[in-house]
Design an enzyme around this catalytic site. Structure first.
Site, PDB file in Angstrom:
ATOM      1  N   SER A 787      -6.148   6.051  13.526  1.00  0.00           N
ATOM      2  CA  SER A 787      -4.854   5.905  12.876  1.00  0.00           C
ATOM      3  C   SER A 787      -3.823   5.374  13.870  1.00  0.00           C
ATOM      4  CB  SER A 787      -4.432   7.245  12.257  1.00  0.00           C
ATOM      5  OG  SER A 787      -3.378   7.071  11.343  1.00  0.00           O
ATOM      6  N   ASP A 861      -9.019   3.584   1.982  1.00  0.00           N
ATOM      7  CA  ASP A 861      -7.996   4.303   2.755  1.00  0.00           C
ATOM      8  C   ASP A 861      -6.745   4.504   1.899  1.00  0.00           C
ATOM      9  OD1 ASP A 861      -6.078   5.203   4.614  1.00  0.00           O
ATOM     10  OD2 ASP A 861      -6.989   4.058   6.237  1.00  0.00           O
ATOM     11  N   HIS A 895      -9.111   7.598   4.584  1.00  0.00           N
ATOM     12  CA  HIS A 895      -8.545   7.504   5.936  1.00  0.00           C
ATOM     13  C   HIS A 895      -9.401   8.242   6.952  1.00  0.00           C
ATOM     14  CE1 HIS A 895      -5.424   6.551   8.748  1.00  0.00           C
ATOM     15  NE2 HIS A 895      -5.244   7.811   9.081  1.00  0.00           N
TER      16      HIS A 895
END
Length: 970
Positions: A787, A861, A895
């Site tokens: 991330s 995601d 994610h």
């Protein structure tokens, strides 16, 4: 009751949070209260240890033959991986075949299709049986063990889902998609001596039952949970409510009718009292889902002709058209049903989109929240119109508290909130008293006003003309209340821009007692944190501030439980705190020399009234660098500890790993911290430097002093999740975990305006430190992150290519112009800080990235800002400039990655990348003497180089087919 220090197989490196602490490894195994359940370790099966400390190894006949072939080959500068592994300080596999498998795992043609598996050293750790979840009974006399399955198969993620209004719905189950489950429930009695009694298994569950939402009744006599079963086509069936008698262990469906199913898109069910539940059900009159018209009725139109200022972050899975609106309403609409354990049931209110149900402590009223049209195409369902009502527990409507309009226009500035009533709750210390907050600045944090928030309180059924009472006024943003009684409550407020946090002492029942500030400090200053008041459970099932008396003086105290941050690391503590004088007495703290022990919960709060110090019981978790978490009951006055668990080491292969919290300095004087992990048996003076993987996540600070403070403990146990970088300890890597990357903006300075400068300076300091210590080969240091850590990784390869040989970036965002209304902790828009957005974006510096970079992203995601498109476009930019790069898109993954196939493949990709571009990096200068013929069958373990004098073939630039052919030839 939440226990924050137990481990299960989940990793922070695979899950996003707005502001995680990179120096803390995953610690996500918990005890839980009667309303939730999270994991706790139990006995597991393990493979034998794979790593053994050594400095010299014998060479097998096959490996010796490989050396001879290598010497006579025109590829004499390459060494077979099995020979290098066995002779140059790598893992001793114990068999030639295993070494060959490890080689194939790494270099087999990456163009082959299908999911791949990492080396067995990594695979065995990830595939270890999962740990159960644990939940204490309300009376603290029993413990549930909720059994879990291992990593789910990809088929679970591949089930159809509807992406609507910011959430994902499994239409077949009528619940949130991708929902994990338990496979069984066991009950243990907690004996007086602290031991656990024999397990009593919940009986009569259907075979293959998937269990969710396990909750205790307030008296601890029953459990309620949902059960669903897989259907013949592989899909999961709808949820039904079951109840179980705790004493007998017998379970049964709550409803006799097989046609009543739970709608858990938002809420699911709640205990109204010890014998009645309020359940969200699918309306019996509901038909088939709406069908999407083949021909639309018209174009999709969004309008802002009123010229409203509406700014929003890049939310995902939003409604797109009228059909989506109908579909969302179809799946989210619920019929509430009151159901008693004796079989009686009746509808409760009309069908609606119910989002929460909250009974009052005295079980007389229920606070009901619903959402309704008009919906929005630009914000998720949490901002849709919201109505809050009070109902009696028997189903009689009392009154409407508020009906808030659609909130598309909440400013993006931090501390901005919704207009109108918010945070509506019951007072925990009263039978049925409501309180809430209302903003005075229109919800806009940029508006200067005093007061900024006002807290109100009122009865649920006020008399005519009875107005809400003002409880307290705040100049910062409201942050919550800890209730005790009419003489004491603590009110919290904070302001992000200045990092200021305040704690107020108020007397809710005495208007003539003026509020006063108890603590006024910076949220970043962890050294000054006084701790938080410990809470106790009431007979009504709520939690209030615990009061305690000392027998010698008769005074009343609070118990402050704190992390105890110090320059030497965290030393958790309990202080007796006099709320009137501010005096403190430390009655317990963790052993700072070897162990890290934290307070989990009070265990002596079964009775009403003040607690006695001499009868105090505390549940703690205790761990060390090498000893996994165990739980203890600590009893006063002797402070005698009774260990109640005896869990085996979760990964004995790495039991003797080495861990050290290291300190070093950035060139601007900021003190930095990192956790250095080294493989078992490794000795830098004997074995020489290792390949090193640096894994981190930047953070923002307002001062150098705060950024320099130490967070975490050197004695914490190393938790290793399925995608954790610590898995590469099993592959003889040094791991620098969570080196602090502080991005500091002092005063009015914006931190991101100097992001690149501070990022590179922090990375330089970290790399210099591991090289100085002799544990990392300067030519074999890789960097990675997830991330915002992936964003960091790409920027470092662009702006500090001298530091790293390659990078691994998972689920990142690389072009900040695609998140124009803020990202991470940046609250300025693209148009307000254009240069910052552009300069921070590694996409704009794709032409500068010359080191190999592996991009991995979930195809689905749903995290704001990290659209899969970010990795797609970044890869195209890199490829357009001839960069050595690889993009891996994981089907059905979000994610964070969850399916076993996906996780194993991510690990294989990572291992392959590290072997090709770090272990065998083209930057490495080769020393053929490392692999010369040795009649004794031994080598100098400090030789780590691969190749021969006369030049190095750049393995990194070999295509996979040639690399595979070369492997076969060797």
């Amino acid at each position: 009751m939440s226990l924050p220090k137990v481990y299960h197989r989940f990793s922070l490196f695979s899950l996003h949070s707005p502001s995680p602490s990179p120096s803390l490894l995953p610690k996500s195994l918990f005890f839980t209260s009667s309303s939730s359940s999270l994991p706790l370790p139990v006995k597991r099966l393990h493979s034998p240890p794979l790593l053994r400390p050594h400095s010299r190894r014998f060479v097998s006949g096959k490996q010796f033959k490989a050396k001879i072939i290598m010497a006579s080959s025109r590829f004499h500068h390459l060494v077979p991986v099995n020979a290098v592994t066995a002779e140059c300080g790598g893992t001793d596999t114990g068999s030639d075949g295993a070494a060959s498998v490890a080689y194939d795992d790494v270099v087999e043609s990456a163009s082959a299709t299908g999911y791949r598996l990492p080396p067995f050293e990594i695979r065995d750790i990830v595939d270890a049986p999962p740990l159960p979840a644990l939940s204490f009974s309300p009376l603290r006399d029993k413990i549930l063990f909720l059994k879990r399955r291992s990593l789910p198969p990809l088929a679970d993620l591949a089930r159809p889902e509807e992406k609507l209004a910011g959430i994902r719905i499994d239409g077949k189950c009528n619940t949130r998609s991708r929902m994990s489950s338990y496979t069984g429930i066991g009950i243990h009695q907690l004996m007086e001596d602290g031991s656990l009694g024999p397990e009593k298994v919940i009986q009569d569950l259907p075979e293959g039952a998937k269990i969710n939402f396990v909750t205790w009744s307030n008296n601890g006599q029953h459990l309620a949970f949902t059960v669903r079963l897989d259907e013949d086509d592989g899909s999961s069936g709808k949820l039904r409510v079951w109840v179980a008698n705790v004493d007998t262990g017998k379970a049964r469906p709550l409803f006799e009718s097989p046609d009543i199913y739970v709608n858990s898109v938002f809420d699911n069910f709640v205990w109204v009292n010890d014998s009645t539940l309020l359940v969200c059900t699918i309306p019996l009159s509901r038909g088939d889902p709406p069908r999407k018209p083949l021909v639309p009725s018209g174009p999709k139109i969004q309008s802002n002709e009123q010229q409203n200022v509406i700014q929003a972050r890049t939310y995902q899975d939003l409604l797109k058209d009228e059909y989506d609106e109908d579909l969302f309403e179809y799946y989210a609409t619920t019929q509430l049903v009151l159901a008693s354990l004796d079989g009686e049931m009746k509808p409760f209110g009309p069908p609606a989109i119910y989002t929460s149900m909250d009974p009052s402590p005295d079980q007389t009223y229920i606070l009901i929240t619903t959402t309704h049209r008009p919906f929005s195409f630009v914000v998720p369902c949490g901002r849709f119109p919201k109505k809050v009502e009070v109902w009696k527990a028997n189903g009689e409507f009392v009154r409407e508290l508020c009906d808030l309009p659609l909130a598309e226009d909440i400013p993006i500035a931090f501390n901005s909130v919704r207009k109108g009533m918010r945070s509506i709750n019951w007072r925990a210390d009263k039978p049925s008293t409501l309180y809430w907050v209302e903003t005075q600045d229109g919800g806009d944090a940029k508006v200067e006003v005093s007061p900024r928030d006002i807290i109100y309180t009122q009865s649920p059924a006020p008399h005519e003309n009875e107005q809400p009472k003002i409880l307290h006024k705040l100049d910062l943003r409201y942050g919550g209340i800890s209730w005790c009684d009419d003489t004491l409550a603590l009110v919290y407020e904070s302001w992000y821009k200045t990092r200021k946090v305040r704690t107020w002492v108020i007397s809710p029942g005495s208007e003539d007692v003026n509020p006063r500030i108890l603590f006024d400090r910076s949220s970043e200053d962890v050294y000054s944190d006084p701790g938080s008041p410990m809470t106790r459970r009431t007979l009504a099932g709520t939690y209030v501030i615990a009061k305690l008396k000392k027998e010698d003086d008769g005074d009343t105290y609070l118990l402050l439980n704190g992390s105890g941050a110090t320059p030497g690391g965290n030393i958790p503590f309990i202080d007796l705190f006099d709320i009137n004088t501010g005096s403190k007495e430390r009655i317990w703290q963790s052993d700072k020399e070897k162990y890290f022990e934290t307070v989990v919960a009070l265990m002596s709060d079964q009775k009403e009234g003040e607690l006695s110090l001499n009868k105090l019981k505390i549940l703690t978790s205790r761990e060390s660098k090498t000893e996994n978490t165990q739980y203890n009951l600590l009893s006063w006055p002797e402070k005698k500890a009774c260990q109640i668990t005896n869990f085996p080491h979760p990964y004995p292969q790495l039991k003797s790993l080495q861990k050290e919290m290291i300190r070093y300095q950035r060139k601007d004087g900021v003190q930095l911290t990192a956790t250095l992990y080294l493989p078992p048996g490794y000795d830098p003076s004997r074995d020489g430097p290792l390949p090193c993987l640096v894994w981190s996540y930047p953070g923002e600070f307002k001062s150098k002093e705060a950024a320099s403070q130490v967070r975490g403990s050197p004695n914490e146990f190393a938790g290793i999740g399925p995608t954790s970088p610590l898995l590469w300890l099993a592959r003889r890597f040094a791991i620098l975990s969570g080196p602090t990357i502080p991005i500091i903006g002092e005063g009015d300075e914006e931190a991101n305006d100097r992001y690149i400068e501070q990022l590179v300076a922090s990375a330089e300091a970290a790399v210099e430190e591991v090289i100085r210590r002799g544990v990392a080969d300067p030519n074999k240091i890789a960097v990675g992150g997830h991330s915002y850590g992936a964003f960091m990784t790409a920027n470092l390869l662009a702006h500090a290519p001298h530091l790293f040989c390659c990078g691994i970036a998972r689920s990142g965002a690389y072009n900040r112009t695609l998140t124009p209304f803020g990202f991470q902790n940046e609250e300025r828009t693209l148009w307000e800080a254009t240069n910052t957005y552009v300069e921070m974006s590694p996409f704009m510096s794709a032409n500068k990235i010359k080191k190999p970079i592996l991009l991995i992203h979930g195809e689905e995601d749903n995290n704001p800002g990290t659209l899969t498109m970010q990795s797609d476009r970044f890869f195209n930019a890199l490829k357009g400039h001839g960069a050595l790069c690889r993009l891996v898109i994981l089907p059905y993954e979000s994610h964070g990655y969850s399916a076993r196939e996906s996780i194993m493949h991510v690990l294989w990709e990572t291992e392959r990348w590290l072997q090709k571009h770090c272990v065998y990096s083209s930057d490495v200068k080769v020393d053929v003497s490392a692999c010369k013929d040795n009649a004794e069958g031994t080598v100098d373990s400090q030789s780590k180089a691969v190749g021969a004098a006369g030049g190095v073939k750049e393995l990194a630039n070999l295509d996979d087919d040639k690399f595979h052919s070369l492997r076969s030839l060797l």
